[in-house]
Design an enzyme around this catalytic site. Structure first.
Site, mmCIF file in Angstrom:
data_model
loop_
_atom_site.group_PDB
_atom_site.id
_atom_site.type_symbol
_atom_site.label_atom_id
_atom_site.label_comp_id
_atom_site.label_asym_id
_atom_site.label_seq_id
_atom_site.Cartn_x
_atom_site.Cartn_y
_atom_site.Cartn_z
ATOM 1 N N SER A 258 99.923 22.548 27.777
ATOM 2 C CA SER A 258 100.292 21.458 26.889
ATOM 3 C C SER A 258 101.415 20.623 27.525
ATOM 4 O O SER A 258 101.235 20.088 28.615
ATOM 5 C CB SER A 258 100.691 22.033 25.528
ATOM 6 O OG SER A 258 100.650 21.062 24.525
ATOM 7 N N ASP B 210 89.766 20.651 21.427
ATOM 8 C CA ASP B 210 91.230 20.692 21.335
ATOM 9 C C ASP B 210 91.723 19.549 20.445
ATOM 10 O O ASP B 210 91.576 18.380 20.807
ATOM 11 C CB ASP B 210 91.835 20.573 22.733
ATOM 12 C CG ASP B 210 93.328 20.836 22.780
ATOM 13 O OD1 ASP B 210 93.996 20.635 21.748
ATOM 14 O OD2 ASP B 210 93.831 21.234 23.844
ATOM 15 N N HIS C 1 93.160 24.754 21.552
ATOM 16 C CA HIS C 1 94.322 24.428 22.375
ATOM 17 C C HIS C 1 94.912 25.618 23.148
ATOM 18 O O HIS C 1 95.306 25.469 24.293
ATOM 19 C CB HIS C 1 95.403 23.800 21.488
ATOM 20 C CG HIS C 1 96.532 23.164 22.231
ATOM 21 N ND1 HIS C 1 96.334 22.231 23.243
ATOM 22 C CD2 HIS C 1 97.886 23.322 22.135
ATOM 23 C CE1 HIS C 1 97.503 21.836 23.715
ATOM 24 N NE2 HIS C 1 98.458 22.502 23.075
#
Length: 274
Positions: free
Chosen positions: A100, A224, A252
């Site tokens: 991320s 995601d 995710h």
């Protein structure tokens, strides 16, 4: 396993955990927004069976200092990673693995310091840049819905803000409840001012991606809702020596949603470097 720290160029103390064989290839884990070095859970233990795993608390997160500044400065983020590498005596061969927001930090480092100390990079549910109208940096619907609630100092509003992520970080299934609670707890433990500051920056790292001379692996879930798969595809399309593994139906937190697959794909990529 050892907890250590390093001092960044601007004086910020960065805390990190080292596990695995000292002679193993260095694998630097850079967590996402409002996370900490514990977010990796058992996936870090898996990787530490084969590699020298260095899990970092990003500035303002976990036990690292919150300097109240530098969150909008790519060179500050780069300096944090450089400080850890230097403290560990790593001058070459490291692999940067960013989840991320950690992918942005990894790219900040590469943009500032180049790849002399880095053998490869892995982007997991990640993107390389950030900011309005920056290509490959669009927020997903869950992130858009969570803001601005997740920035609020009022606990109730912050909790409701984080709740919109649902199972995004773990994948569906009650068996991931312990992992979900750990991630939820680390998010709330990150100061609201830090949560907010990370989004008030713009960095288009397209040029850095196009100039990379190292192998790149992109892992991304097709569903995601936090970082759209298109952002991962943008990395793969621009880095010269990149390949992408799209996980059909995954969200995710790939290292939690399918821990064995995460370990298999990351380790196969790293082992191929040799």
């Amino acid at each position: 396993m050892a907890i250590r720290d390093a001092v960044s160029a601007d004086g910020t103390r960065i805390v990190y955990r080292v596990s695995g064989p000292e002679t193993g290839r260095p694998l630097v884990l850079l967590h996402g927004w409002a996370g900490n070095l514990r977010c990796w859970g058992g996936a870090a233990d898996d990787l530490a069976q084969r590699y020298r795993v260095i899990a970092v608390d990003l500035r303002g997160h976990g036990y690292s200092d919150d300097p109240g500044a530098g969150y909008d400065d790519p060179k500050a983020w780069a300096g944090d990673v450089a400080a850890v590498l230097s403290a560990e005596g790593i001058e070459s061969g490291a692999v940067l693995l960013g989840w991320s927001y950690g992918g942005i930090v990894a790219t900040d480092y590469l943009a500032t310091h180049g790849s002399a100390a880095v053998a490869a990079a892995v982007y997991c549910g990640s993107q390389a840049g950030i900011g309005p109208k920056v290509p490959g940096a669009a927020p997903g619907p869950a992130m858009e819905k969570a803001i601005p609630g997740v920035f609020d100092e009022a606990a109730g509003r912050a909790v409701r803000g984080f709740s919109v992520f649902g199972n995004a970080n773990t994948g569906p299934g009650a068996d991931k409840g312990v992992d979900a609670q750990r991630l939820f707890g680390t998010s709330l433990a990150t100061p609201p001012s830090v949560r907010k500051a990370l989004f008030y920056r713009t960095a288009d790292n397209t040029g850095t991606l196009r100039g990379l001379d190292i192998p790149v692996l992109v892992l991304h879930g097709t569903e995601d809702p936090v970082v759209p798969a298109a952002n991962g595809q943008y990395i793969a399309d621009n880095a010269p020596n990149a390949r992408i593994s799209l996980w059909e139906g995954a969200q995710h937190g790939l290292f939690i949603e399918d821990r064995p697959r995460f370990f298999a794909e990351v380790s196969a990529f790293i082992d191929a470097l040799d």
